[in-house]
Design a protein around this motif. Structure first.
Motif, PDB file in Angstrom:
ATOM      1  N   LEU A  54       4.903   6.985  -0.187  1.00 23.45           N
ATOM      2  CA  LEU A  54       5.361   6.297   1.014  1.00 23.45           C
ATOM      3  C   LEU A  54       4.667   4.948   1.105  1.00 23.45           C
ATOM      4  N   ILE A  55       5.456   3.902   1.234  1.00 18.69           N
ATOM      5  CA  ILE A  55       4.883   2.585   1.528  1.00 18.69           C
ATOM      6  C   ILE A  55       4.419   2.610   2.976  1.00 18.69           C
ATOM      7  N   THR A  56       3.142   2.314   3.199  1.00 14.03           N
ATOM      8  CA  THR A  56       2.616   2.344   4.571  1.00 14.03           C
ATOM      9  C   THR A  56       2.404   0.943   5.139  1.00 14.03           C
ATOM     10  N   SER A  57       2.168  -0.043   4.272  1.00 14.61           N
ATOM     11  CA  SER A  57       1.981  -1.403   4.776  1.00 14.61           C
ATOM     12  C   SER A  57       2.229  -2.417   3.669  1.00 14.61           C
ATOM     13  N   ILE A  58       2.450  -3.650   4.088  1.00 16.89           N
ATOM     14  CA  ILE A  58       2.613  -4.791   3.182  1.00 16.89           C
ATOM     15  C   ILE A  58       1.616  -5.836   3.630  1.00 16.89           C
ATOM     16  N   ASN A  59       0.807  -6.328   2.685  1.00 15.24           N
ATOM     17  CA  ASN A  59      -0.244  -7.282   3.019  1.00 15.24           C
ATOM     18  C   ASN A  59       0.018  -8.623   2.350  1.00 15.24           C
ATOM     19  N   ILE A  60      -0.080  -9.688   3.141  1.00 14.11           N
ATOM     20  CA  ILE A  60       0.177 -11.028   2.629  1.00 14.11           C
ATOM     21  C   ILE A  60      -0.893 -11.994   3.135  1.00 14.11           C
ATOM     22  N   PRO A  61      -1.191 -13.029   2.355  1.00 18.37           N
ATOM     23  CA  PRO A  61      -2.189 -14.021   2.793  1.00 18.37           C
ATOM     24  C   PRO A  61      -1.606 -14.983   3.817  1.00 18.37           C
ATOM     25  N   LEU A  62      -2.443 -15.427   4.744  1.00 21.36           N
ATOM     26  CA  LEU A  62      -2.021 -16.395   5.753  1.00 21.36           C
ATOM     27  C   LEU A  62      -2.520 -17.807   5.456  1.00 21.36           C
ATOM     28  N   ASN A  63      -3.553 -17.916   4.618  1.00 22.90           N
ATOM     29  CA  ASN A  63      -4.122 -19.233   4.314  1.00 22.90           C
ATOM     30  C   ASN A  63      -3.417 -19.853   3.112  1.00 22.90           C
ATOM     31  N   VAL A  64      -2.092 -19.787   3.125  1.00 22.61           N
ATOM     32  CA  VAL A  64      -1.263 -20.273   2.024  1.00 22.61           C
ATOM     33  C   VAL A  64      -0.134 -21.107   2.605  1.00 22.61           C
ATOM     34  N   LYS A  65       0.164 -22.234   1.972  1.00 23.01           N
ATOM     35  CA  LYS A  65       1.319 -23.038   2.376  1.00 23.01           C
ATOM     36  C   LYS A  65       2.573 -22.444   1.747  1.00 23.01           C
ATOM     37  N   LEU A  66       3.647 -22.360   2.519  1.00 21.30           N
ATOM     38  CA  LEU A  66       4.894 -21.789   2.018  1.00 21.30           C
ATOM     39  C   LEU A  66       6.061 -22.683   2.401  1.00 21.30           C
ATOM     40  N   ALA A  67       6.928 -22.936   1.436  1.00 19.97           N
ATOM     41  CA  ALA A  67       8.162 -23.682   1.696  1.00 19.97           C
ATOM     42  C   ALA A  67       9.326 -22.900   1.116  1.00 19.97           C
ATOM     43  N   PHE A  68      10.456 -22.943   1.813  1.00 13.77           N
ATOM     44  CA  PHE A  68      11.638 -22.194   1.406  1.00 13.77           C
ATOM     45  C   PHE A  68      12.867 -23.072   1.579  1.00 13.77           C
ATOM     46  N   ASP A  69      13.772 -23.022   0.604  1.00 13.70           N
ATOM     47  CA  ASP A  69      15.016 -23.784   0.703  1.00 13.70           C
ATOM     48  C   ASP A  69      16.109 -23.025  -0.038  1.00 13.70           C
ATOM     49  N   PRO A 126      -5.409  17.580   3.684  1.00 11.66           N
ATOM     50  CA  PRO A 126      -5.187  17.089   2.317  1.00 11.66           C
ATOM     51  C   PRO A 126      -5.868  15.741   2.080  1.00 11.66           C
ATOM     52  N   LYS A 127      -6.170  15.474   0.826  1.00 14.19           N
ATOM     53  CA  LYS A 127      -6.708  14.174   0.432  1.00 14.19           C
ATOM     54  C   LYS A 127      -5.550  13.283   0.002  1.00 14.19           C
ATOM     55  N   GLN A 128      -5.431  12.166   0.649  1.00 12.58           N
ATOM     56  CA  GLN A 128      -4.351  11.233   0.325  1.00 12.58           C
ATOM     57  C   GLN A 128      -4.741  10.364  -0.864  1.00 12.58           C
ATOM     58  N   GLU A 129      -3.784  10.141  -1.744  1.00 17.41           N
ATOM     59  CA  GLU A 129      -3.973   9.170  -2.814  1.00 17.41           C
ATOM     60  C   GLU A 129      -3.429   7.832  -2.341  1.00 17.41           C
ATOM     61  N   VAL A 130      -4.223   6.785  -2.527  1.00 22.15           N
ATOM     62  CA  VAL A 130      -3.842   5.450  -2.053  1.00 22.15           C
ATOM     63  C   VAL A 130      -3.784   4.496  -3.246  1.00 22.15           C
ATOM     64  N   ALA A 131      -2.698   3.767  -3.351  1.00 26.01           N
ATOM     65  CA  ALA A 131      -2.538   2.789  -4.430  1.00 26.01           C
ATOM     66  C   ALA A 131      -2.071   1.461  -3.841  1.00 26.01           C
ATOM     67  N   GLU A 166       0.859  -1.181   0.000  1.00 20.42           N
ATOM     68  CA  GLU A 166       0.000   0.000   0.000  1.00 20.42           C
ATOM     69  C   GLU A 166       0.897   1.234   0.000  1.00 20.42           C
ATOM     70  N   LEU A 167       0.700   2.091  -1.008  1.00 17.95           N
ATOM     71  CA  LEU A 167       1.474   3.318  -1.133  1.00 17.95           C
ATOM     72  C   LEU A 167       0.538   4.516  -1.040  1.00 17.95           C
ATOM     73  N   LYS A 168       0.963   5.514  -0.294  1.00 18.71           N
ATOM     74  CA  LYS A 168       0.159   6.734  -0.143  1.00 18.71           C
ATOM     75  C   LYS A 168       0.978   7.941  -0.574  1.00 18.71           C
ATOM     76  N   SER A 169       0.267   8.960  -1.051  1.00 21.29           N
ATOM     77  CA  SER A 169       0.940  10.176  -1.498  1.00 21.29           C
ATOM     78  C   SER A 169      -0.032  11.348  -1.451  1.00 21.29           C
ATOM     79  N   ILE A 170       0.538  12.538  -1.531  1.00 23.16           N
ATOM     80  CA  ILE A 170      -0.234  13.773  -1.693  1.00 23.16           C
ATOM     81  C   ILE A 170       0.407  14.537  -2.847  1.00 23.16           C
ATOM     82  N   THR A 171      -0.362  14.862  -3.856  1.00 18.13           N
ATOM     83  CA  THR A 171       0.187  15.564  -5.011  1.00 18.13           C
ATOM     84  C   THR A 171       0.457  17.027  -4.669  1.00 18.13           C
ATOM     85  N   LYS A 172       1.343  17.649  -5.448  1.00 20.96           N
ATOM     86  CA  LYS A 172       1.634  19.068  -5.237  1.00 20.96           C
ATOM     87  C   LYS A 172       0.389  19.917  -5.493  1.00 20.96           C
TER      88      LYS A 172
END
Length: 265
Positions: A167-182, A143-148, A124-130
């Motif tokens: 500005l990156i304000t948050s990162i969203n990820i799913p929890l109902n997913v199986k993940l493996a890493f090696d 001000p009105k924030q733009e959210v993308a 999630e990215l937020k900004s305010i234009t000039k």
């Protein structure tokens, strides 16, 4: 070189500051070392309450200034994440490096970016234009924030352009997913020569991401089933020769690791 320091107390104030040229967010400081500009003004994010981790249904919202160590110690951090987070950086850096700054500054050997890309993380990215700032001042109103919302896969190739004035304000990820890493590295503490993350949804969707080479981890597969995962891993590394390993070596290792990850489900 930092030529000025700002510490806003509200998100509106921070976005207004970042709408001006040569200003960059300051979270853990990892991004500042990657900037090419000779002089920047730092906008400190410490007072903006962006350091929370929230479970919302089957999703996890990670605030932009959550540190890697804070995420590692969270009750919501699965075992596959812990391995990748420990490999990303030593403890002293994990204590200060933020999740957003790490993604912006990452290269292809980033284990954290590898698992986040496999999970199809959304930023999630937020900004305010000039223009909005001028309107706000004329009308004496907030001000009105733009959210993308932007997928990590879209963000990484042009990341410095994507965050200019935002500005990156948050990162969203799913929890109902199986993940493996090696991974495979020269020593257990080294960054990987090859790493692989596989995420699989209940409906069968499977994402394979490979890391260890280049400017960012690579999405090798995103399909409705896992058939051909070894071939996809091999193909992603067909030109991946550098000082750490040959393309042929990476192709063979990636195929083996991808199949091993799938067997862990």
């Amino acid at each position: 070189m930092i030529t000025a320091y700002h510490r806003p107390t509200t998100l509106d104030e921070a976005l207004a500051l970042l709408s001006q040229p040569n200003r960059t967010p300051l979270g853990g400081g990892t991004l500042l070392s990657h900037l090419k500009s000779d002089s920047v003004e730092a906008v400190d994010l410490q007072s903006l309450n962006l350091n929370t981790i929230k479970k919302q249904g089957n999703a996890l919202e990670i605030g932009a200034t959550v540190t890697l160590q804070q995420l590692l110690e969270s009750e919501h951090c699965p075992e596959a994440w812990k391995s990748a987070l420990k490999l990303e950086a030593p403890l002293n850096i994990r204590n200060s490096a933020t999740v957003a700054g790490t993604l912006v500054a990452c290269d292809g050997r980033s284990t954290f970016a590898t698992i986040m890309l496999a999970l199809d993380a959304k930023l999630e990215l937020k900004s305010i234009t000039k223009f909005e700032l001028m309107e706000m001042e004329m009308e004496s109103r907030p001000p009105k924030q733009e959210v993308a919302t932007l997928g990590l896969g879209e963000f990484l190739p042009l990341r410095l352009d994507q965050i200019r004035g935002k500005l990156i304000t948050s990162i969203n990820i799913p929890l109902n997913v199986k993940l493996a890493f090696d991974y495979v590295s020269r020593t257990p503490a080294d960054k990987p020569i090859v790493c692989v993350a596989v995420a699989q949804w209940n409906a069968g969707r499977t994402r394979l991401v490979v890391g260890g080479y280049g400017k960012s981890p690579m999405l090798a597969m995103d399909g409705t089933e896992a058939e051909g995962i070894g071939t996809a891993a091999r193909n992603a590394f067909h030109e991946a020769t550098d000082e750490y390993g040959s393309a042929e070596y990476r192709m063979d290792v990636a195929a083996t690791l991808a199949k091993r990850c799938l067997e862990n489900f």
